[in-house]
Each structure stands twice: as structure tokens, then as C-alpha cells.
Design an enzyme around this catalytic site. Structure first.
Site, PDB file in Angstrom:
ATOM      1  N   ARG A 170       0.983  -1.052   0.045  1.00 25.78           N
ATOM      2  CA  ARG A 170      -0.038   0.064   0.141  1.00 25.78           C
ATOM      3  C   ARG A 170       0.935   1.204   0.146  1.00 25.78           C
ATOM      4  O   ARG A 170       2.026   1.201   0.513  1.00 25.78           O
ATOM      5  CB  ARG A 170      -0.982  -0.037   1.223  1.00 25.78           C
ATOM      6  CG  ARG A 170      -1.682  -1.300   1.116  1.00 25.78           C
ATOM      7  CD  ARG A 170      -2.969  -1.006   1.835  1.00 25.78           C
ATOM      8  NE  ARG A 170      -4.269  -2.048   1.469  1.00 25.78           N
ATOM      9  CZ  ARG A 170      -4.337  -3.255   1.939  1.00 25.78           C
ATOM     10  NH1 ARG A 170      -3.802  -3.632   2.678  1.00 25.78           N
ATOM     11  NH2 ARG A 170      -5.423  -3.651   1.148  1.00 25.78           N
ATOM     12  N   ASP A 179     -12.462 -10.466  -1.843  1.00 24.12           N
ATOM     13  CA  ASP A 179     -13.985 -10.248  -1.377  1.00 24.12           C
ATOM     14  C   ASP A 179     -14.825 -10.045  -2.681  1.00 24.12           C
ATOM     15  O   ASP A 179     -15.914 -10.090  -2.333  1.00 24.12           O
ATOM     16  CB  ASP A 179     -13.831  -8.441  -0.878  1.00 24.12           C
ATOM     17  CG  ASP A 179     -13.050  -8.533   0.091  1.00 24.12           C
ATOM     18  OD1 ASP A 179     -12.607  -9.386   0.890  1.00 24.12           O
ATOM     19  OD2 ASP A 179     -12.797  -7.244   0.630  1.00 24.12           O
ATOM     20  N   ARG A 200     -21.870 -26.905  20.508  1.00 23.85           N
ATOM     21  CA  ARG A 200     -21.487 -25.689  20.708  1.00 23.85           C
ATOM     22  C   ARG A 200     -21.949 -24.686  19.568  1.00 23.85           C
ATOM     23  O   ARG A 200     -22.119 -25.134  18.524  1.00 23.85           O
ATOM     24  CB  ARG A 200     -19.876 -25.389  20.833  1.00 23.85           C
ATOM     25  CG  ARG A 200     -19.365 -25.289  22.251  1.00 23.85           C
ATOM     26  CD  ARG A 200     -17.748 -25.053  21.759  1.00 23.85           C
ATOM     27  NE  ARG A 200     -17.285 -25.522  23.403  1.00 23.85           N
ATOM     28  CZ  ARG A 200     -16.312 -26.272  23.257  1.00 23.85           C
ATOM     29  NH1 ARG A 200     -15.389 -26.446  22.313  1.00 23.85           N
ATOM     30  NH2 ARG A 200     -15.821 -26.458  24.686  1.00 23.85           N
ATOM     31  N   MET A 217     -13.843 -12.170   5.849  1.00 26.87           N
ATOM     32  CA  MET A 217     -13.554 -10.943   5.440  1.00 26.87           C
ATOM     33  C   MET A 217     -14.644 -10.257   4.658  1.00 26.87           C
ATOM     34  O   MET A 217     -15.463 -11.175   4.145  1.00 26.87           O
ATOM     35  CB  MET A 217     -12.132 -10.739   4.399  1.00 26.87           C
ATOM     36  CG  MET A 217     -10.967 -11.139   5.312  1.00 26.87           C
ATOM     37  SD  MET A 217      -9.577 -10.689   4.548  1.00 26.87           S
ATOM     38  CE  MET A 217      -8.183 -10.554   5.902  1.00 26.87           C
ATOM     39  N   GLY A 218     -14.647  -8.990   4.133  1.00 26.02           N
ATOM     40  CA  GLY A 218     -15.672  -8.576   3.488  1.00 26.02           C
ATOM     41  C   GLY A 218     -16.176  -7.009   4.250  1.00 26.02           C
ATOM     42  O   GLY A 218     -17.174  -7.387   4.951  1.00 26.02           O
ATOM     43  N   HIS A 233      -6.405 -13.414   7.807  1.00 18.33           N
ATOM     44  CA  HIS A 233      -5.420 -13.752   6.920  1.00 18.33           C
ATOM     45  C   HIS A 233      -5.368 -15.108   6.179  1.00 18.33           C
ATOM     46  O   HIS A 233      -4.963 -15.022   5.324  1.00 18.33           O
ATOM     47  CB  HIS A 233      -4.142 -13.172   7.265  1.00 18.33           C
ATOM     48  CG  HIS A 233      -4.170 -11.301   6.998  1.00 18.33           C
ATOM     49  ND1 HIS A 233      -4.760 -10.780   8.033  1.00 18.33           N
ATOM     50  CD2 HIS A 233      -3.665 -10.659   5.848  1.00 18.33           C
ATOM     51  CE1 HIS A 233      -4.774  -9.495   7.703  1.00 18.33           C
ATOM     52  NE2 HIS A 233      -4.285  -9.407   6.474  1.00 18.33           N
ATOM     53  N   ARG A 239      13.389 -35.204 -14.389  1.00 17.98           N
ATOM     54  CA  ARG A 239      12.323 -36.135 -14.549  1.00 17.98           C
ATOM     55  C   ARG A 239      11.250 -35.607 -15.326  1.00 17.98           C
ATOM     56  O   ARG A 239      10.848 -34.203 -15.287  1.00 17.98           O
ATOM     57  CB  ARG A 239      11.852 -36.450 -13.126  1.00 17.98           C
ATOM     58  CG  ARG A 239      10.854 -37.442 -13.093  1.00 17.98           C
ATOM     59  CD  ARG A 239      10.794 -38.201 -11.668  1.00 17.98           C
ATOM     60  NE  ARG A 239      11.834 -38.904 -11.363  1.00 17.98           N
ATOM     61  CZ  ARG A 239      12.074 -39.459 -10.202  1.00 17.98           C
ATOM     62  NH1 ARG A 239      11.236 -39.124  -9.081  1.00 17.98           N
ATOM     63  NH2 ARG A 239      13.197 -40.071  -9.943  1.00 17.98           N
ATOM     64  N   GLY A 274     -11.980 -38.407 -16.961  1.00 17.85           N
ATOM     65  CA  GLY A 274     -12.646 -37.756 -18.108  1.00 17.85           C
ATOM     66  C   GLY A 274     -13.414 -38.484 -19.381  1.00 17.85           C
ATOM     67  O   GLY A 274     -14.087 -38.101 -20.221  1.00 17.85           O
ATOM     68  N   GLN A 289      -9.708 -38.857  -7.818  1.00 15.89           N
ATOM     69  CA  GLN A 289     -10.202 -37.851  -8.705  1.00 15.89           C
ATOM     70  C   GLN A 289     -11.589 -37.451  -8.184  1.00 15.89           C
ATOM     71  O   GLN A 289     -12.479 -36.494  -8.166  1.00 15.89           O
ATOM     72  CB  GLN A 289     -10.174 -37.669 -10.018  1.00 15.89           C
ATOM     73  CG  GLN A 289      -8.719 -37.546 -10.386  1.00 15.89           C
ATOM     74  CD  GLN A 289      -8.392 -38.349 -11.752  1.00 15.89           C
ATOM     75  OE1 GLN A 289      -8.530 -37.643 -12.744  1.00 15.89           O
ATOM     76  NE2 GLN A 289      -7.819 -39.586 -11.819  1.00 15.89           N
TER      77      GLN A 289
END
Ligand code: ADP
Length: 737
Positions: A74, A152, A187, A194-195, A285, A555, A563, A652
């Protein structure tokens, strides 16, 4: 354009690296020099070593890394004209007047200002002698392409922004993990995501994680006594047997009067009123961290490539554009328009015009909010006295696809809430034949949002002969008015067969809707099927590990992915993992292809290459199998490199569904249930399949399917993602130098 600069600015977002890689390689491929501006605008203001050339190999091996390798920062100086004057001076030292800027709305606001002021800044530099008039004349304009890097998803100009899918991965992983501990201890957990000005992460996180209540900035609770309403609902949930309770709150959540609703306040409310142990988890974060998801890697790659294309075609004084995506298609929006719309939402929220703020967020955001409202209920709304109560059956068919359970849960809850009786068919079509059908109530699908596999059971067996008679009997016995089939091609084909037999068995004449769920992504009428995104992430995670295993050796890996005859998983995983070659059934493999590939590998490894990665779709060619290709490369590679095969197999299909698949499953099923209800009410026995095409959810009549579908290859005749092959190929090439 001779030279192109790239920078990442503001909050980092996963996928920024993929965008940088795509920008650099696409530009170099077109013969344009590339320069990185390190540490965002700070690097531009500081100049010197912070602006330096970046080459093909500098962006190798970064696809799987979070954050940004060229740094982000920033920079307050850039907010002032004096700072921007320095920045322009430094850019012109490198004769840079074409930029790709990757950042959030702050960074892109800065980009717009830089564009607007550019001519006056350049002239000022010339007037005070800091640059020559000749340089000033040559660079009277700047061309900028923006890519929204923001977890966000708070900016207009793209359906989703770079980083938001990965952030959702982190959120949903956390909610899944917290759900199990919450359930063990009964509980309540308040999860803060975040947002500050956008509820996207909270909303989608709650939808995908099966949250029980959600707070977002754009749509504060309706009533001033929301505390009471929330506690009543959660209390009812406990009474109904719900063990885990998760409240998701966006950091910018507020009430109708603009007062912040903090997680601490929610905790106090819950503890005081419900007398229950309540814990807060602030994800912070973590949401920006970790490896980018397959989706973010591919999205950012495509946006980076599009940004370079845009700048190549830009006129001299072209205004800045942001690159975005709208349903698998790359779009461009003028930056000023995107910023204006983004700021409009913030303004409406500030003025407490929440209805307008929600309206500006668009229909899919609003629909999602409505869906969550229904899904979190503890019990369905009681049916109206004059309401037609329908009996709707839900089933899975085909191979298991992560997200099938999410879809069934949505169907059962939304259907029940509309007053209908929801019936679950066990074990695919054999279950329908055997009449293995039972009623499913609201709580029977509790916890299914996040569960992999198929709780109802799924099966690849298709009905034949007398089975259709048995199906007709089952439908009659259970008085089924409509059927929702959530599954793969086996399911679609079975439905087509049922339709073909209708004259013999009129009882089969009911409306049926197919929801696409198959990891192969080979279904008609849908650009993406539920399960494919999870499979893609499974593949990409596995390939990341495979690549890491080869640090010390030279390699080549030949990785085989699923698929069937559809190369989607192979191509998209190749693009997301930087594989240099992909073999798919659509293109086949020839001996001369293989000879060419061997030659390229030999050249590459002779020049110091250390790792080769080839991805082969399981049905790419019958003869040139993975083992064959492996053996061929091994033999030809000699001392230069060795070769390992990795057949990824069933990992997969497994695992919990990705956030994308959960959201897709929820949205598709919600539409499908509405459509089925309409058709049953109208006594319209049309059968259709649903899918997202070109940004909208559309129904395709099943009678049209044989025309659109290659019945032999079992894949759509036209596949949108085939257009992406050139980009994947260019980016994974070895360095041209
Ligand atoms: P993000 O890009 O993630 O929204 P910020 O809002 O912090 O992050 O913006 C990043 C940087 O962009 C700021 O530090 C500043 O250098 C620059 N920037 C932001 N807004 C402006 C503005 N209005 N004018 C000039 N530069 C700006």
C-alpha cells in the site's frame, strides 16, 4: 506496444502469480519486452531497482504459490499528485506506457487517476526538464488493462475476481472443520470472514458450508429485534436435533441503522439468550493464504492473457479497461464504469438504502440470499391449506460426483418448504426399478451440504427391457408426480430411454429434470457439471505434490487423469499446473506428435530444464497408453531425464465438494425444483436438463439432447473450453530463448 509493465498492488490475492505469469509469457510470446514493477505503486514511486525486466523463466513454477512474487504494497505517496509525478518519471525512464495493473478497487482507482492525469504529468516533467520533450512527445498517453485481484469479490466488471474462489476454499475448509467440533460439543460458533463492504464471502461461505445464519453488510436483518428472531430459530434448531450451529458474519456486517454487528456482540447475544457456550473464530489472513485453487489459477491465467491481447489491440489513447469473466467468457469493461458501479453500492449502503444496494449486487447474489434464508430454517413453512402437495422423487445416477449430496439437500429442503413430499430413490435406477424409495424430511439431509460421495447411493446401471415396467409400477405405487435426476450421462441416457418407452408405459409420463453432476464435465446443456471443479482441484493438488517430489532429479511425469472421452479435466488441470503437453481424446495422439514431443523434451533438458509434465486424458488414444508414452520417453530420454507415470485414479472422484461445486449444485437444484413444480402443476410432462450457459441457467428439452450430443463419444458436440487450448499451449512452452 514495445514494452509492457506489470504490477500487483493492494491486498494480495491468490491467483495474482498466475496472472503475472500469463501477462509476462503472453507478451514475450508476442515479442514484447516485459518489465515488472515490484511492490506495487511503491515500486513505481521509488523507481531504481524496483522496476526491472522480468523473463520467461522468472515466472516458472509460480502457479501454485499464493501471494505475489513481484510483491504488493500500500502506498500513500501514490495517493498524492507529487507521488504520481515521481511514478511517471520512473516509468518513462524505462519508456513504459503500457501497464497491466492487478489489484483491488483501491489500486484500480489509482490506475484510473494515473490515466486521467498522465498527459499533464508528462508535460510537467518535460517542462521542468526531468524528461526530454522527445520522450514526452512519444508517450503522451498511457494504456492500462486492469485485473481485479480481490478476495472479497467486491468489484463490478467480473462475475468473480482473482482470489475469491480460493478464499472460499479456506472459509469452507474452516467451516467444515469447525462444524465437527461444534457438533461434538453442541457449541455455537461465530465465524467471521473478510468483506468490509461486500458480503460475497460470507454469503457464499454460508451457502457452501451449510451455515445456520449469516450477516452481510448489504442486507442487514429486517427487524430491529433480530437478536430475538435469530435466537428463536437457533433454539428451534437445537430442539429439532441440530448439534452444530454456525453463524457466519462478514467483518462489515451492520444493522439497518448502520451500527456494526460484531462477532463479539453476536456471541454475547447468543450466550445471554440461549445460555450456550459460544466461540468466535476470526478467519483473518488465513483467507488470503495457501495455494490458489484450480479455478483461480485458470481464471487469472485467462485474464492475464486477455489483458495482453487488449493492450496489443488498444488505440493510442484508449481508456483503461478491466478484464473480467462472465460465465466462462472473458469480458472487458471500461474501468471508470466498473469503479462507478462499485462505488455506487458503497454509497447506497452509507445512505442506508439497503434494498438498492442489494439490487445493484445483481440477481445471482440476491437469489443466493433467498436460498440461504430458506435453507437455514429449522422446519419448513407449513403448507397453505389450498396448496397442491406434490410428490417429488430425487435420485442420483452415474458415477459419484462431489456435490451430489449438496444438490439432494437443496432439493429436499426447498421442496419440503414449498409443501411437497420429497422422496429419495436409493442407489440410482436399480433402486427405482426395485421401488427402493423413502420419504425424506427436513432434518434427514442435515450436514449433507459438505459431504462427498452420494448418500442416496448412485449407480451406473441403466434400465432395460422389463425394468421400464417396474419403473412405471414404482412411480405409480409411490404416486410420484415428478422426478429430479442428479447425475451423469448414465442418468441422462436412462431418462431418454424412459421417454422412448412412454407409449408402452404411460405411468412414466411425468416431468423429469436432469441436473448435471459428473466429474467428467461431459453433459449436454451445461457448460459445467457439478463435481468437475472438485475433481480438478483434486488433480491439481496431486500434481503439485508430484512436481515437488522431483526437486532433485531431472524427470518427466506423465500423469493420467479421468474424463472418459472428454478432455476437460486434462486441459484445465494442465493449464492450472503448467503442464507443457496435454493429450486429449478430442485431438487424439499420433506417432508424429510423440516424436515431436520427445524432441522438444530432449532440447529442453539439454538446455537445463529439470522437470517435464505431460497430462494425458484416460481415453486420449487406445494404443498410445500412459505406459506406452512413459516407456517411449524413458527410452529416448536416455541419460538426460527419467520418466515416471502417475495414474491418479479414484482420488479424483473423492473428497468433499469444493465451494464452487456446492454453490453450483445449490443454484441448479433450486431452479430445477421450481421448474419441476411448475410443470407438475401444469400437467406438462416435458423432460428437460438444466445447465448454466452464457451466464444464465437454462433448461434444454431432453428431446433436443441427441442432436447436441455426440452419442458415441458421450460428450457435447460443441465444448466451449476447447477454445482455451492455444493459451494453455503458449504459456507452458519452454523459454523461447
Ligand atoms: P486494494 O487495491 O486491495 O483495494 P488499497 O485500497 O489499499 O487496496 O489500494 C492500494 C493502493 O492503491 C493504495 O495504497 C494507493 O497507493 C493506491 N490507491 C488507492 N486508492 C487511490 C486513489 N484514490 N488515488 C490514488 N491511488 C490510490
Amino acid at each position: 506496444m514495445k514494452r509492457l509493465g506489470v504490477l500487483t498492488s493492494g491486498g494480495d490475492a491468490q491467483g495474482m502469480n498466475a496472472a503475472v505469469r500469463a501477462v509476462v509469457r503472453m507478451a514475450l510470446d508476442k515479442g514484447i519486452e516485459t518489465v515488472a514493477i515490484y511492490e506495487g505503486y511503491q515500486g513505481m514511486v521509488d523507481g531504481g531497482d524496483q522496476i526491472r525486466p522480468i523473463g520467461w523463466n522468472d515466472v516458472g513454477g509460480i502457479l501454485q504459490q499464493g501471494g505475489t512474487i513481484i510483491g504488493s504494497a500500500r502506498c500513500n505517496e501514490f495517493r498524492e499528485r507529487a507521488g504520481r509525478l515521481k511514478a511517471v518519471h520512473h516509468l518513462l525512464e524505462h519508456e513504459l506506457d503500457s501497464l497491466v495493473i492487478i489489484g483491488g478497487d483501491g489500486s484500480l482507482s489509482g490506475a484510473q487517476i494515473l490515466y486521467d492525469e498522465w498527459p499533464s504529468l508528462v508535460n510537467e516533467l518535460a517542462e521542468c526538464g526531468q524528461i526530454s520533450q522527445e520522450i514526452a512527445d512519444r508517450h503522451q498517453h498511457i494504456q492500462i488493462a486492469g485485473i481485479i485481484g480481490s478476495i472479497d469479490n467486491d468489484m463490478f466488471g467480473s462475475d468473480v475476481t482473482t482470489g475469491s474462489d480460493t478464499a472460499l476454499h479456506r472459509i469452507v475448509e474452516a467451516i467444515d472443520a469447525i462444524s465437527s467440533t461444534a457438533a461434538s460439543h453442541q457449541r455455537i460458533f461465530v465465524v467471521e470472514v473478510m468483506g468490509r463492504r461486500c458480503g460475497y464471502l460470507a454469503l457464499m461461505g454460508a451457502m457452501a458450508g451449510g451455515g445456520d445464519w449469516v450477516f452481510i453488510p448489504e442486507n442487514p436483518p429486517d427487524a430491529d429485534n433480530w437478536e430475538e428472531k435469530m435466537c428463536d430459530l437457533l433454539h428451534q434448531g437445537r430442539e429439532a436435533g441440530r448439534r452444530d450451529i454456525i453463524v457466519v458474519v462478514a467483518e462489515g456486517a451492520q444493522d439497518r441503522h448502520g451500527n456494526r454487528i460484531t462477532s463479539e456482540y453476536i456471541k454475547q447475544v447468543l450466550e445471554n439468550r440461549l445460555e450456550e457456550d459460544t466461540r468466535i473464530t476470526v478467519l483473518g489472513h488465513v483467507q488470503r493464504g495457501g495455494a490458489p485453487s484450480a479455478f483461480d489459477r485458470n481464471l487469472s491465467t485467462l485474464l492475464g492473457a486477455a489483458a495482453v491481447d487488449h493492450l496489443l489491440a488498444a488505440t493510442e489513447n484508449e481508456k483503461p479497461f478491466v478484464m473480467g469473466i462472465r460465465s466462462n467468457k472473458i469480458t472487458r469493461t471500461p474501468l471508470d464504469e466498473a469503479l462507478e458501479k462499485t462505488h455506487a453500492v458503497a454509497k447506497e449502503m452509507q445512505a442506508h438504502n439497503f434494498a438498492e444496494a442489494m439490487h445493484l449486487r445483481g440477481s445471482s447474489f440476491n437469489e443466493s440470499f433467498q436460498i440461504i434464508r430458506t435453507m437455514v430454517r429449522v422446519l419448513p413453512h407449513p403448507p397453505a391449506p389450498d396448496q397442491q402437495r406434490m410428490r417429488i422423487a430425487v435420485m442420483n445416477a452415474g458415477g459419484p460426483a462431489p456435490g451430489m449430496n449438496t444438490a439432494v439437500r437443496t432439493a429436499v429442503r426447498l421442496g419440503t418448504d414449498k409443501g411437497h413430499v420429497m422422496l429419495g430413490v436409493q442407489n440410482g435406477f436399480p433402486g427405482l426399478v426395485d421401488g427402493d424409495i423413502r420419504e425424506m424430511d427436513w432434518m434427514s439431509v442435515s450436514g449433507w451440504a459438505s459431504r462427498g460421495g452420494a448418500e442416496l447411493g448412485t449407480n451406473r446401471t441403466m434400465p432395460e427391457g422389463s425394468d421400464f415396467y417396474a419403473i412405471a409400477r414404482s412411480l405409480e405405487e409411490h404416486k410420484i408426480d415428478g422426478l429430479l435426476m442428479i447425475g451423469g450421462w448414465t442418468g441422462y441416457e436412462s431418462v431418454l430411454k424412459m421417454m422412448g418407452n412412454r407409449h408402452t408405459f404411460p405411468a412414466n409420463n411425468i416431468p423429469i429434470i436432469c441436473v448435471p453432476a459428473s466429474i467428467n464435465n461431459n453433459l449436454p446443456g451445461a457448460e459445467l457439471s457439478v463435481g468437475a471443479d472438485t475433481a480438478l482441484n483434486n488433480i491439481v493438488n496431486a500434481v503439485d505434490k508430484i512436481k515437488q517430489s522431483a526437486v532433485a532429479s531431472r524427470r518427466v511425469f506423465v500423469v493420467e487423469v479421468m474424463g472418459r472421452n472428454c478432455g476437460y479435466l486434462a486441459l484445465m488441470s494442465a493449464m492450472a499446473s503448467g503442464a507443457e503437453r496435454v493429450y486429449i481424446n478430442e485431438e487424439g495422439i499420433t506417432s508424429s506428435n510423440l516424436v515431436g514431443d520427445v524432441k522438444e523434451l530432449i532440447v529442453g533438458f539439454s538446455k537445463g530444464k529439470r522437470l517435464g509434465l505431460m497430462i494425458r486424458n484416460e481415453n486420449a488414444n487406445k494404443v498410445y497408453t500412459t505406459a506406452f508414452i512413459g516407456a517411449l520417453f524413458e527410452e529416448e530420454g536416455g541419460e538426460l531425464f527419467d520418466v515416471r507415470e502417475a495414474i491418479l485414479g479414484h482420488l479424483q472422484q473423492g473428497g468433499d465438494p469444493s465451494p464452487f461445486d456446492r454453490i453450483l449444485a445449490t443454484r441448479l437444484t433450486s431452479y430445477a425444483i421450481n421448474q419441476l413444480e411448475t410443470q407438475i402443476a401444469a400437467a406438462d410432462p416435458t423432460c428437460a436438463c438444466i445447465g448454466q450457459i452464457g451466464g444464465s441457467l437454462v433448461f434444454t428439452n431432453m428431446e433436443d439432447v441427441p442432436r447436441m450430443f455426440d452419442m458415441e463419444k458421450k460428450r457435447p458436440k460443441k465444448q466451449w473450453w476447447m477454445d482455451l487450448r492455444p493459451i494453455a499451449r503458449i504459456l507452458a512452452k519452454p523459454s523461447p530463448h
